[in-house]
Design an enzyme around this catalytic site. Structure first.
Site, short mmCIF file in Angstrom:
data_model
loop_
_atom_site.label_atom_id
_atom_site.label_comp_id
_atom_site.label_asym_id
_atom_site.label_seq_id
_atom_site.Cartn_x
_atom_site.Cartn_y
_atom_site.Cartn_z
N ALA A 22 -3.50 -12.49 -3.70
CA ALA A 22 -3.88 -12.32 -5.12
C ALA A 22 -3.91 -13.64 -5.88
O ALA A 22 -4.27 -13.66 -7.05
CB ALA A 22 -2.90 -11.36 -5.78
N THR A 23 -3.56 -14.74 -5.22
CA THR A 23 -3.45 -16.01 -5.95
C THR A 23 -4.78 -16.73 -6.11
O THR A 23 -4.85 -17.78 -6.74
CB THR A 23 -2.47 -16.96 -5.24
OG1 THR A 23 -2.91 -17.10 -3.88
CG2 THR A 23 -1.05 -16.44 -5.27
N VAL B 14 2.02 -13.52 5.01
CA VAL B 14 1.73 -12.25 5.70
C VAL B 14 1.92 -12.36 7.21
O VAL B 14 2.07 -11.34 7.89
CB VAL B 14 0.31 -11.71 5.41
CG1 VAL B 14 0.13 -11.29 3.96
CG2 VAL B 14 -0.78 -12.68 5.84
N VAL C 270 -19.10 -15.74 -0.50
CA VAL C 270 -18.47 -15.60 -1.82
C VAL C 270 -17.88 -16.96 -2.18
O VAL C 270 -17.16 -17.56 -1.38
CB VAL C 270 -17.32 -14.56 -1.82
CG1 VAL C 270 -16.90 -14.24 -3.25
CG2 VAL C 270 -17.70 -13.29 -1.07
N GLY D 291 -20.72 -11.27 2.45
CA GLY D 291 -21.31 -12.52 2.92
C GLY D 291 -20.67 -13.65 2.13
O GLY D 291 -19.47 -13.60 1.84
N ASN E 218 -6.30 -8.10 1.72
CA ASN E 218 -7.30 -9.12 1.40
C ASN E 218 -6.92 -10.51 1.90
O ASN E 218 -7.80 -11.31 2.22
CB ASN E 218 -7.48 -9.15 -0.13
CG ASN E 218 -8.20 -10.38 -0.62
OD1 ASN E 218 -9.40 -10.51 -0.44
ND2 ASN E 218 -7.46 -11.31 -1.24
N ARG F 15 1.43 -16.83 -1.13
CA ARG F 15 2.47 -17.80 -0.80
C ARG F 15 2.74 -18.74 -1.97
O ARG F 15 3.82 -19.28 -2.10
CB ARG F 15 2.07 -18.62 0.43
CG ARG F 15 2.05 -17.85 1.72
CD ARG F 15 1.32 -18.62 2.80
NE ARG F 15 -0.05 -18.91 2.35
CZ ARG F 15 -0.93 -19.60 3.04
NH1 ARG F 15 -0.59 -20.09 4.22
NH2 ARG F 15 -2.14 -19.81 2.55
N GLY G 284 -9.46 -16.37 -5.57
CA GLY G 284 -10.69 -15.74 -5.09
C GLY G 284 -10.77 -14.24 -5.34
O GLY G 284 -10.54 -13.74 -6.45
N TYR H 59 -12.76 -17.07 13.98
CA TYR H 59 -12.77 -16.38 12.69
C TYR H 59 -13.53 -15.06 12.85
O TYR H 59 -13.06 -14.01 12.38
CB TYR H 59 -13.42 -17.25 11.61
CG TYR H 59 -13.48 -16.54 10.27
CD1 TYR H 59 -12.31 -16.19 9.59
CD2 TYR H 59 -14.70 -16.20 9.68
CE1 TYR H 59 -12.35 -15.51 8.36
CE2 TYR H 59 -14.75 -15.52 8.46
CZ TYR H 59 -13.57 -15.19 7.81
OH TYR H 59 -13.62 -14.51 6.61
P1 NDP Z 1 -9.39 -17.70 -1.03
O1 NDP Z 1 -9.05 -18.85 -0.17
O2 NDP Z 1 -9.86 -17.98 -2.41
O3 NDP Z 1 -8.15 -16.69 -1.10
C1 NDP Z 1 -7.39 -16.39 0.03
C2 NDP Z 1 -6.11 -15.68 -0.40
O4 NDP Z 1 -5.37 -15.33 0.77
C3 NDP Z 1 -5.22 -16.55 -1.26
O5 NDP Z 1 -4.70 -15.79 -2.32
C4 NDP Z 1 -4.11 -16.97 -0.32
O6 NDP Z 1 -2.90 -17.09 -1.04
C5 NDP Z 1 -4.02 -15.75 0.62
N1 NDP Z 1 -3.45 -16.13 1.91
C6 NDP Z 1 -3.99 -16.95 2.84
N2 NDP Z 1 -3.14 -17.10 3.87
C7 NDP Z 1 -2.04 -16.35 3.58
C8 NDP Z 1 -0.82 -16.13 4.24
N3 NDP Z 1 -0.53 -16.69 5.42
N4 NDP Z 1 0.09 -15.30 3.66
C9 NDP Z 1 -0.17 -14.74 2.46
N5 NDP Z 1 -1.31 -14.93 1.79
C10 NDP Z 1 -2.24 -15.74 2.33
O7 NDP Z 1 -10.49 -16.87 -0.23
P2 NDP Z 1 -11.27 -15.50 -0.52
O8 NDP Z 1 -10.87 -14.90 -1.79
O9 NDP Z 1 -12.68 -15.78 -0.28
O10 NDP Z 1 -10.73 -14.65 0.70
C11 NDP Z 1 -10.19 -13.34 0.58
C12 NDP Z 1 -10.60 -12.51 1.79
O11 NDP Z 1 -12.02 -12.37 1.79
C13 NDP Z 1 -10.24 -13.14 3.14
O12 NDP Z 1 -9.77 -12.12 4.00
C14 NDP Z 1 -11.58 -13.70 3.63
O13 NDP Z 1 -11.63 -13.76 5.04
C15 NDP Z 1 -12.52 -12.65 3.08
N6 NDP Z 1 -13.91 -13.06 2.95
C16 NDP Z 1 -14.28 -14.14 2.22
C17 NDP Z 1 -15.61 -14.49 2.12
C18 NDP Z 1 -16.07 -15.71 1.39
O14 NDP Z 1 -17.23 -16.14 1.62
N7 NDP Z 1 -15.29 -16.29 0.51
C19 NDP Z 1 -16.65 -13.67 2.73
C20 NDP Z 1 -16.15 -12.57 3.50
C21 NDP Z 1 -14.83 -12.26 3.58
P3 NDP Z 1 -1.79 -18.23 -0.82
O15 NDP Z 1 -2.49 -19.46 -0.33
O16 NDP Z 1 -1.14 -18.36 -2.16
O17 NDP Z 1 -0.87 -17.64 0.20
C1 8X3 Z 2 -16.75 -15.40 5.03
C2 8X3 Z 2 -18.22 -15.41 5.22
O1 8X3 Z 2 -20.13 -16.24 6.68
O2 8X3 Z 2 -18.38 -17.84 6.10
O3 8X3 Z 2 -16.13 -14.43 5.80
O4 8X3 Z 2 -17.97 -16.11 7.70
S1 8X3 Z 2 -18.68 -16.45 6.48
#
Ligand code: NDP
Ligand code: 8X3
Length: 251
Positions: free
Chosen positions: A11-12, A60, A185, A183, A86, A35, A14, A152
């Site tokens: 939640a921190t 996590v 984001v 896709g 997430n 974290r 994206g 990944y």
């Molecule tokens: P961000 O990097 O902006 O956010 C990722 C979040 O995950 C952060 O809040 C981070 O919090 C948390 N996180 C990462 N590792 C850990 C850990 N070990 N323990 C606890 N929390 C963790 O990325 P997005 O918002 O883009 O990603 C969110 C989800 O969406 C992911 O599952 C990603 O794979 C998926 N996704 C993203 C896409 C994109 O293009 N951005 C496309 C498709 C899917 P903190 O660092 O504070 O722990």
């Molecule tokens: C994030 C989208 O295309 O970088 O999951 O894998 S991509």
């Protein structure tokens, strides 16, 4: 949706942060996880104006930390109605023969095992109540493998499989299970993938309008606010400029 409690991992930043904001505006009680403690504190201060919020700081991928954190929830947040799985990231982008094995471990530990640990800690109470909703954030990388995406993609294929598995195993317990597969984001995702290289990360989203985290939050909110007999199984969401994992219409 009033008085429901949502537990959001990642939640921190994206997608998770945008979802927390939208849920708060709609008076959903929040358990926000991540974290980075400073960010959790900031979010709590901001969103507490709108709804009841508590935060849990844990990794996590650390099984004991997951279970201890969830066990430590104050009574009024213990009943979790909606779990948003997430938290996750890509670490690196290299051919399989060159892969950094620490990156591989991180992706499997966080994206797959982390999602499993959190789900394992929360699902029994949903089963007991015969009610609950799990939303798993997958990715287009869980539907299609692209060059250098290898591990990944494998981690997100696992999320896709676990989403289906959860729906099957939880079917007789009246629990809804959905996955959303975005896709591109524009979040901190690419900065994490490229280990803090902001320029490289910026280039990922150059020349087209990427999805914004609020776009995915809107969809998550739509999914969780359908009548209880409606379960949206699986959604793939692209920016208009993206046709699949590799075809992007850049200016
Ligand atoms: P961000 O990097 O902006 O956010 C990722 C979040 O995950 C952060 O809040 C981070 O919090 C948390 N996180 C990462 N590792 C850990 C850990 N070990 N323990 C606890 N929390 C963790 O990325 P997005 O918002 O883009 O990603 C969110 C989800 O969406 C992911 O599952 C990603 O794979 C998926 N996704 C993203 C896409 C994109 O293009 N951005 C496309 C498709 C899917 P903190 O660092 O504070 O722990
Ligand atoms: C994030 C989208 O295309 O970088 O999951 O894998 S991509």
């Amino acid at each position: 949706m009033n008085h429901k409690t949502a537990f959001i991992t990642g939640a921190t930043s994206g997608i998770g942060k945008a979802t927390a904001q939208l849920f708060a505006q709609n008076n959903i009680r929040l358990v926000l996880c991540g974290r980075r403690e400073d960010r959790l504190a900031e979010l709590k201060a901001a969103l507490s104006q709108l709804t009841e919020v508590t935060t849990l700081q844990f990794d996590v991928s650390n099984r004991d930390a997951v279970f201890n954190a969830i066990a430590s929830l104050p009574d009024e947040f213990k009943k979790i109605d909606i779990l948003i799985n997430n938290a996750g990231n890509a670490h690196g982008l290299s051919a399989i023969q060159d892969g950094n094995m620490d990156d591989w471990d991180a992706m499997i530990d966080i994206n797959v095992k982390g999602l499993l640990y959190v789900s394992r800690a929360i699902l029994p109470q949903m089963v007991e109540r015969n009610e609950g909703f799990v939303v798993n954030i997958g990715s287009i990388a869980g539907k299609e493998v692209y060059p250098n995406g290898n591990v990944y993609c494998a981690s997100k294929y696992a999320v896709n499989a676990l989403n289906k598995a959860m729906r099957i195993d939880l079917n007789k317990h009246n629990i809804r299970v959905s996955a959303i597969h975005p896709g591109a984001v524009e979040t901190e995702f690419s900065e994490v993938r490229f280990k803090g290289d902001k320029e490289k990360a910026k280039n990922v989203y150059k020349g087209f309008k990427a999805l914004q985290p609020e776009d995915i939050a809107d969809i998550i909110y739509f999914v969780v606010t359908r009548p209880y007999h409606v379960n949206i199984e699986d959604l793939i969401v692209y920016p208009t400029a993206q046709a699949n994992a590799t075809i992007l219409n850049r200016e």
